[in-house]
Design an enzyme around this catalytic site. Structure first.
Site, PDB file in Angstrom:
ATOM      1  CG  ASN A   1      -6.551  -1.214   1.679  1.00  0.00           C
ATOM      2  OD1 ASN A   1      -5.916  -0.726   0.740  1.00  0.00           O
ATOM      3  ND2 ASN A   1      -5.968  -1.760   2.734  1.00  0.00           N
TER       4      ASN A   1
ATOM      5  CG  HIS B   1      -3.250   3.241   2.473  1.00  0.00           C
ATOM      6  ND1 HIS B   1      -3.732   2.905   1.228  1.00  0.00           N
ATOM      7  CD2 HIS B   1      -3.263   2.095   3.208  1.00  0.00           C
ATOM      8  CE1 HIS B   1      -4.013   1.620   1.209  1.00  0.00           C
ATOM      9  NE2 HIS B   1      -3.748   1.106   2.392  1.00  0.00           N
TER      10      HIS B   1
ATOM     11  CB  CYS C   1      -0.927   0.014   1.202  1.00  0.00           C
ATOM     12  SG  CYS C   1      -1.949  -1.453   1.324  1.00  0.00           S
TER      13      CYS C   1
HETATM   14  N1  ACO Z   1     -17.684  -9.044  10.329  1.00  0.00           N
HETATM   15  C1  ACO Z   1     -17.961  -9.384  11.606  1.00  0.00           C
HETATM   16  N2  ACO Z   1     -17.009  -9.718  12.497  1.00  0.00           N
HETATM   17  C2  ACO Z   1     -15.745  -9.713  12.068  1.00  0.00           C
HETATM   18  C3  ACO Z   1     -15.388  -9.381  10.747  1.00  0.00           C
HETATM   19  C4  ACO Z   1     -16.427  -9.058   9.873  1.00  0.00           C
HETATM   20  N3  ACO Z   1     -16.190  -8.722   8.577  1.00  0.00           N
HETATM   21  N4  ACO Z   1     -14.057  -9.469  10.623  1.00  0.00           N
HETATM   22  C5  ACO Z   1     -13.576  -9.842  11.799  1.00  0.00           C
HETATM   23  N5  ACO Z   1     -14.596 -10.000  12.685  1.00  0.00           N
HETATM   24  C6  ACO Z   1     -14.504 -10.426  14.059  1.00  0.00           C
HETATM   25  C7  ACO Z   1     -13.330 -11.356  14.285  1.00  0.00           C
HETATM   26  O1  ACO Z   1     -13.666 -12.678  13.996  1.00  0.00           O
HETATM   27  C8  ACO Z   1     -13.075 -11.126  15.753  1.00  0.00           C
HETATM   28  O2  ACO Z   1     -14.018 -11.876  16.485  1.00  0.00           O
HETATM   29  P1  ACO Z   1     -13.609 -12.576  17.882  1.00  0.00           P
HETATM   30  O3  ACO Z   1     -13.242 -11.434  18.784  1.00  0.00           O
HETATM   31  O4  ACO Z   1     -14.859 -13.280  18.285  1.00  0.00           O
HETATM   32  O5  ACO Z   1     -12.466 -13.456  17.554  1.00  0.00           O
HETATM   33  C9  ACO Z   1     -13.380  -9.663  15.912  1.00  0.00           C
HETATM   34  O6  ACO Z   1     -14.271  -9.285  14.870  1.00  0.00           O
HETATM   35  C10 ACO Z   1     -12.130  -8.848  15.700  1.00  0.00           C
HETATM   36  O7  ACO Z   1     -12.327  -7.722  16.405  1.00  0.00           O
HETATM   37  P2  ACO Z   1     -11.177  -6.673  16.452  1.00  0.00           P
HETATM   38  O8  ACO Z   1      -9.830  -7.302  16.279  1.00  0.00           O
HETATM   39  O9  ACO Z   1     -11.412  -5.850  17.672  1.00  0.00           O
HETATM   40  O10 ACO Z   1     -11.474  -5.841  15.173  1.00  0.00           O
HETATM   41  P3  ACO Z   1     -10.796  -4.512  14.856  1.00  0.00           P
HETATM   42  O11 ACO Z   1     -11.539  -3.414  15.490  1.00  0.00           O
HETATM   43  O12 ACO Z   1      -9.308  -4.592  15.071  1.00  0.00           O
HETATM   44  O13 ACO Z   1     -11.006  -4.405  13.286  1.00  0.00           O
HETATM   45  C11 ACO Z   1      -9.809  -4.665  11.268  1.00  0.00           C
HETATM   46  C12 ACO Z   1     -10.452  -5.367  12.446  1.00  0.00           C
HETATM   47  C13 ACO Z   1     -10.846  -3.831  10.572  1.00  0.00           C
HETATM   48  C14 ACO Z   1      -9.260  -5.709  10.311  1.00  0.00           C
HETATM   49  C15 ACO Z   1      -8.671  -3.759  11.784  1.00  0.00           C
HETATM   50  O14 ACO Z   1      -7.832  -4.499  12.622  1.00  0.00           O
HETATM   51  C16 ACO Z   1      -7.861  -3.131  10.689  1.00  0.00           C
HETATM   52  O15 ACO Z   1      -8.312  -2.263   9.975  1.00  0.00           O
HETATM   53  N6  ACO Z   1      -6.588  -3.525  10.581  1.00  0.00           N
HETATM   54  C17 ACO Z   1      -5.706  -2.940   9.591  1.00  0.00           C
HETATM   55  C18 ACO Z   1      -5.880  -3.591   8.265  1.00  0.00           C
HETATM   56  C19 ACO Z   1      -5.122  -2.825   7.224  1.00  0.00           C
HETATM   57  O16 ACO Z   1      -5.046  -1.617   7.290  1.00  0.00           O
HETATM   58  N7  ACO Z   1      -4.526  -3.468   6.251  1.00  0.00           N
HETATM   59  C20 ACO Z   1      -3.829  -2.641   5.280  1.00  0.00           C
HETATM   60  C21 ACO Z   1      -2.812  -3.246   4.605  1.00  0.00           C
HETATM   61  S1  ACO Z   1      -3.329  -3.907   3.099  1.00  0.00           S
HETATM   62  C22 ACO Z   1      -1.949  -4.154   2.102  1.00  0.00           C
HETATM   63  O17 ACO Z   1      -0.855  -3.721   2.390  1.00  0.00           O
HETATM   64  C23 ACO Z   1      -2.171  -5.003   0.875  1.00  0.00           C
END
Ligand code: ACO
Length: 331
Positions: A286, A256, A116
């Site tokens: 994204n 980003h 990214c």
């Molecule tokens: N719908 C419902 N629940 C979900 C979903 C979904 N789509 N996805 C995950 N969950 C659940 C998980 O299973 C987990 O459940 P559990 O607690 O029962 O195990 C829980 O939600 C996870 O909760 P959190 O970790 O608190 O979620 P968070 O608020 O951290 O959000 C997210 C997750 C959106 C992925 C966040 O961590 C994030 O944005 N991370 C950065 C990702 C990113 O920026 N990537 C960029 C790089 S891409 C590249 O370089 C190609």
């Protein structure tokens, strides 16, 4: 390095596919909800390329739009750099395919992979060739077809990504304009947090790699999130300082587009009001290396960026990598 010329963006273009997948569409595929996706990420919908469309097709459309706005012909381009993690194939490079498609017969062409952060990496690489006088005009493109590498059964990742491409042409600008400062960084210790593990020389394609979905994106979301919040805020502040600007002199932030909470961290550190940050992740999700150039092109076309404005771009991604730059808009 002796800098003979100042480099800046002289034209922009972008393209996103027509097909829209909303959060409600995803509710029918995986156990998720519109409420969860919007509150945790800010994403409402994303664009998905057709089956027969690849990164070079999206890149070509964005490149043609940038060329049109520049008044240049394709043969005046000296170089094409495509930042992508979703190339059409391992080789030839996507940049060579774009070079052929637009008829840029005098341009060298290569891909650059910094996930990214790739577009800003590409911009800074290109700026070195402009600065020395080795090149006059360089096309830098971020193009991604992430939908082809998403496991549509994995709710942790499939809700986050979308397809698109953005392009800019870099050329000489007046002294005092163009790229004022930049930061490029990497920390390979975080390499395992965000991967597409198969299809390379470590895990060549096999029935087993396909069965295990190793050709899809795997991500430790919370680790990436913690890193991103920290690096986006600190980089935004540092790159502005390196340009010799005060925070109140920043006119526009193009971050980003991964997660609205990560964007907020950068906005707050720069003490910017919400209307001076470009956000389109609600519409596109994204798009990795394409996120920043698509956002930039939209902001320019909407008249939000004008000559003399100080623009900050900040990105982070797999690698782990990060990149930022400050630009005084020259056109
Ligand atoms: N719908 C419902 N629940 C979900 C979903 C979904 N789509 N996805 C995950 N969950 C659940 C998980 O299973 C987990 O459940 P559990 O607690 O029962 O195990 C829980 O939600 C996870 O909760 P959190 O970790 O608190 O979620 P968070 O608020 O951290 O959000 C997210 C997750 C959106 C992925 C966040 O961590 C994030 O944005 N991370 C950065 C990702 C990113 O920026 N990537 C960029 C790089 S891409 C590249 O370089 C190609």
């Amino acid at each position: 390095m002796v800098r003979l010329y100042q480099s800046g963006i002289i034209a922009t273009g972008s393209y996103v596919p027509d097909t829209v997948i909303t959060n409600h569409d995803l509710e029918k595929i995986v156990d998720t909800s519109d409420e969860w996706i919007v509150s945790r990420t800010g994403i409402r919908e994303r664009r998905i390329a057709d089956k027969d469309m690849a990164a070079s097709d999206l890149a070509t459309k964005a490149a043609q739009m940038a060329l049109q706005g520049s008044g240049l012909t394709a043969s005046e381009l000296d170089m094409i750099i495509v930042a992508t993690v979703t190339p059409d194939m391992n080789f030839p490079s996507t940049a060579c395919l774009v070079q052929r498609n637009i008829g840029a017969v005098n341009a060298s062409a290569f891909d650059l992979e910094a996930a990214c952060s790739g577009f800003v990496y590409g911009l800074i690489v290109a700026a070195q060739f402009i600065a020395t006088g080795a090149c006059r005009y360089i096309m830098v493109i971020g193009s991604e077809c992430l939908s082809k590498f998403v496991n549509w059964e994995d709710r942790n990742t499939c809700v986050l990504f979308g397809d698109g491409a953005g392009a800019v042409i870099l050329g000489r600008v007046e002294e005092g304009y163009g790229i004022l400062s930049h930061i490029l960084g990497a920390d390979g210790n975080g390499a395992d947090f965000l991967t597409l593990g198969a299809g390379g020389s470590r895990n060549p394609a096999s029935f087993e790699t396909v069965e295990k979905q190793l050709h899809c994106i795997h991500m430790d979301g919370s680790e990436v999130f913690k890193f991103a919040v920290r690096i986006m805020a600190s980089m935004a502040e540092e790159v502005v300082k390196n340009a010799g600007l005060r925070k109140e002199e920043v006119d526009y932030l193009i971050p980003h587009q991964a997660n609205i909470r990560i964007i907020e961290a950068a906005r707050k550190r720069l003490e910017l009001p919400e209307d001076r940050v470009y956000v389109n992740l609600d519409r596109y999700g994204n798009m990795s290396a394409a996120s920043i150039p698509v956002a930039l092109d939209e902001a320019v076309r909407q008249g939000r960026i004008k000559k003399d404005d100080n623009i900050v771009m900040v990105g982070f991604g797999a690698g782990l990598t990060w990149a930022a730059c400050t630009i005084k808009w020259a056109v």
